[in-house]
Design a protein around this motif. Structure first.
Motif, PDB file in Angstrom:
ATOM      1  N   TYR A 166      19.877  27.750  37.481  1.00 14.17           N
ATOM      2  CA  TYR A 166      19.732  29.204  37.341  1.00 14.17           C
ATOM      3  C   TYR A 166      18.931  29.560  36.090  1.00 14.17           C
ATOM      4  N   LEU A 167      19.243  28.915  34.966  1.00 12.68           N
ATOM      5  CA  LEU A 167      18.528  29.202  33.720  1.00 12.68           C
ATOM      6  C   LEU A 167      17.048  28.864  33.840  1.00 12.68           C
ATOM      7  N   ARG A 170      15.283  31.478  35.904  1.00 18.54           N
ATOM      8  CA  ARG A 170      15.131  32.731  35.173  1.00 18.54           C
ATOM      9  C   ARG A 170      13.922  32.743  34.237  1.00 18.54           C
ATOM     10  N   GLY A 171      13.427  31.586  33.841  1.00 22.49           N
ATOM     11  CA  GLY A 171      12.224  31.600  33.019  1.00 22.49           C
ATOM     12  C   GLY A 171      12.166  30.452  32.032  1.00 22.49           C
ATOM     13  N   ILE A 174      13.470  31.179  28.397  1.00 21.94           N
ATOM     14  CA  ILE A 174      14.923  31.076  28.207  1.00 21.94           C
ATOM     15  C   ILE A 174      15.328  29.619  28.036  1.00 21.94           C
ATOM     16  N   SER A 175      14.847  28.752  28.929  1.00 22.91           N
ATOM     17  CA  SER A 175      15.234  27.344  28.847  1.00 22.91           C
ATOM     18  C   SER A 175      14.668  26.702  27.583  1.00 22.91           C
ATOM     19  N   HIS A 349       8.283  31.908  41.681  1.00 26.03           N
ATOM     20  CA  HIS A 349       9.229  33.002  41.901  1.00 26.03           C
ATOM     21  C   HIS A 349       8.493  34.332  41.725  1.00 26.03           C
ATOM     22  N   LYS A 351       9.356  37.176  40.689  1.00 27.18           N
ATOM     23  CA  LYS A 351       9.682  37.934  39.474  1.00 27.18           C
ATOM     24  C   LYS A 351       9.551  37.087  38.214  1.00 27.18           C
ATOM     25  N   TYR A 352      10.121  35.883  38.230  1.00 25.73           N
ATOM     26  CA  TYR A 352      10.180  35.076  37.007  1.00 25.73           C
ATOM     27  C   TYR A 352       9.004  34.120  36.842  1.00 25.73           C
ATOM     28  N   THR A 354       8.390  31.127  38.004  1.00 21.81           N
ATOM     29  CA  THR A 354       8.791  29.732  37.794  1.00 21.81           C
ATOM     30  C   THR A 354       8.738  29.005  39.134  1.00 21.81           C
ATOM     31  N   TYR A 356      10.419  27.852  41.520  1.00 23.85           N
ATOM     32  CA  TYR A 356      11.821  27.932  41.909  1.00 23.85           C
ATOM     33  C   TYR A 356      12.171  27.029  43.085  1.00 23.85           C
TER      34      TYR A 356
END
Length: 505
Positions: A166-167, A170-171, A174-175, A349, A351-352, A354, A356
């Motif tokens: 999930y992290l 999200r982007g 963040i990771s 993704h 939105k993000y 990534t 995914y």
């Protein structure tokens, strides 16, 4: 990266896949390399390494192993600067040797990275199993290869896998931020352990004698530790996977990799030294303790030793999970762009932004692994070191092929910095080092040879790769080599890298 010169240069602008956002800061990339290279092993296995090499042999082996990795890192630094795209070694193998080689390089890397994600998740469950056995060893299911599987530890591993998937979806920012913070905490924990042991009156010089195991040749003792260097330092090679996302010049990658390798070697050495000084090491390794590292440090530090170890392992496991999620999903992204695997792996993704699909795929495969037990999983993970060593070899050979001697004539389309005799020699030494590591893993009788279960797993994965390659072969012929270059590299390959054997028709 410059393209081929002349009016005939191909143009496939419409085929370009969406590229990843440049969000990774330099210190986050350093943390990805360090945190991926140092995991649970640094905190659980020092007694095993002491048994193999003794205090001096183990520490020397890790320092030599780190130095050998720096040789390989020279090639990585140049190729990351030249081809800063997702996929890393996949792209390097493509440039140097063509699509077939690139597929098998990516195939072995994908397995290696996925296995390490799974092993880190199981290591977290193992930690809880050791510190809270009455809680974790609930809901007995069955036994696999002598390992009792419990429902609670399966759920712990699965939760960790889901959280980090999930992290990562999200982007990357963040990771990357989480990775850096976790690495700093891990380094602080190791520093506290070493200082506390050195300050203890129980840490006497006699604890670290003899320097090598009785009856073992010192060179053999050191070689046994050097043999595990590909496993111990796996993770610095995650840097090229994320090169497309650097928010800084890719030329800095070499420095970041070297600093991460240095920090990893020192961290391994510090933990081995702390354990060896905390208690007479021969008696420690001769015992039947399930976690000799914890026994030695708690004997000197009490409960604070166990707390610091727990913090170190938790951070090491977290950074390993995070870093290899990044790496595995980017290799799959590169293979998806080249259509070596289904194109859906190239999707980002909405939105993000990534990869995914790759992240979900890695997570889904790893969610199966806790049900097989840790003993069976280690068979597969052991052989994953071969896959990563294959990637080291391709990287060094590609760099060797591109580099030219300092006195070689300038040619149209030459890349910047390729005229360097010293770099050509270093890339050759890196390739030899990778071959030595591979020999240590595969030749019977060598100090680091894989067990028969791991050899079987390697043979099965190789066979599956051949079958998958043959199944996809017809589809792959629908793309020209120039199109694949555009899809993976983001531009036509430089004229100076149009080797005859790397662009077969």
């Amino acid at each position: 990266m410059s393209g081929p010169s002349g009016p005939t240069a191909p143009n496939y602008e419409g085929d370009q896949p969406e590229r990843l956002q440049r969000t990774l800061k330099a210190h986050w990339v350093w943390a990805i390399a360090l945190g991926s290279a140092v995991g649970w092993g640094a905190f659980i296995l020092p007694t095993d390494w002491l048994a193999m090499g003794g205090p001096l042999g183990a520490i020397s082996g890790f320092m030599i192993g780190g130095a050998l990795m720096v040789l390989i890192a020279v090639s990585y630094g140049f190729l990351i600067k030249t081809f800063p795209v997702s996929g890393g070694e996949l792209a390097f193998a493509l440039v140097g040797f063509g699509r077939t080689h690139a597929f098998f390089c990516g195939w072995f890397l994908t397995l290696g990275y996925i296995c390490i994600v799974a092993l880190n998740a199981s290591a977290l469950a193992l930690l809880f199993r050791k510190i809270m056995p009455d809680v974790v060893q609930q809901g007995y299911l069955y036994t696999v290869a002598g390992w009792d599987v419990y429902l609670v530890e399966v759920l712990i591993s699965m939760t960790a896998l889901a959280v980090f998937a999930y992290l990562n979806i999200r982007g990357t920012a963040i990771s990357g931020r989480i990775q850096f913070i976790a690495c700093v905490i891990m380094l602080i924990a190791v520093a506290c352990i070493l200082v506390a042991v050195l300050a203890s009156p129980e840490a006497v010089f006699s604890n670290v004698t003899p320097a090598f195991p009785e009856g073992v040749n010192p060179i053999a003792a050191i070689a046994a530790i050097v043999a595990i260097a590909p496993w111990a330092f796996i993770g610095f090679d995650n840097v090229p996977q994320a090169a497309e996302e650097f928010d800084f010049p890719p030329s800095k990658a070499m420095k970041l990799i070297v600093l991460a390798l240095l920090a990893a070697a020192l961290l391994y050495g510090a933990m081995i030294a702390a354990v060896a000084m905390a208690a007479p090491w021969e008696a420690l390794v001769a015992g039947d303790s399930a976690w000799g590292t914890a026994d030695a440090l708690t004997g000197v530090m009490g409960g604070s030793g166990l707390l610091l170890l727990t913090i170190g392992i938790t951070m090491g496991v977290s950074t390993g999970l995070n870093g290899f999620y990044v790496a595995a999903s980017r290799v799959l992204l590169g293979m998806g762009r080249a259509q070596m695997v289904p194109k859906m792996f190239a999707r980002l993704h909405p939105k993000y932004k990534t990869p995914y699909v790759g992240i979900i795929f890695v997570g889904a495969i790893c969610l199966i692994s806790p049900w097989f037990g840790r003993a069976a999983l280690t068979w597969v993970v052991d052989m994953s070191a071969v896959g990563v060593t294959v990637a080291y070899l391709y990287t060094c050979l590609c760099a060797f092929r591109i580099f030219r001697t300092s006195k070689s004539p300038e040619l149209p389309g030459d890349l910047e910095g390729i005229h360097s005799t010293s770099k050509k020699v270093l890339s050759a030494l890196g390739a030899v080092t990778a071959l030595v590591f591979m020999a240590l893993l595969l030749i019977p009788g060598s100090p680091g040879v894989l067990g028969k279960e791991s050899m079987t797993a390697l043979a099965v994965w190789t066979l599956l790769g051949i079958v998958f390659f043959l199944v996809r072969r017809k589809h792959n012929k629908t793309l020209s080599n120039d199109q694949v270059d555009i899809l993976v590299l983001g531009a036509p390959r430089p004229e100076g890298t149009r080797f005859k054997s790397s662009v077969p028709r």
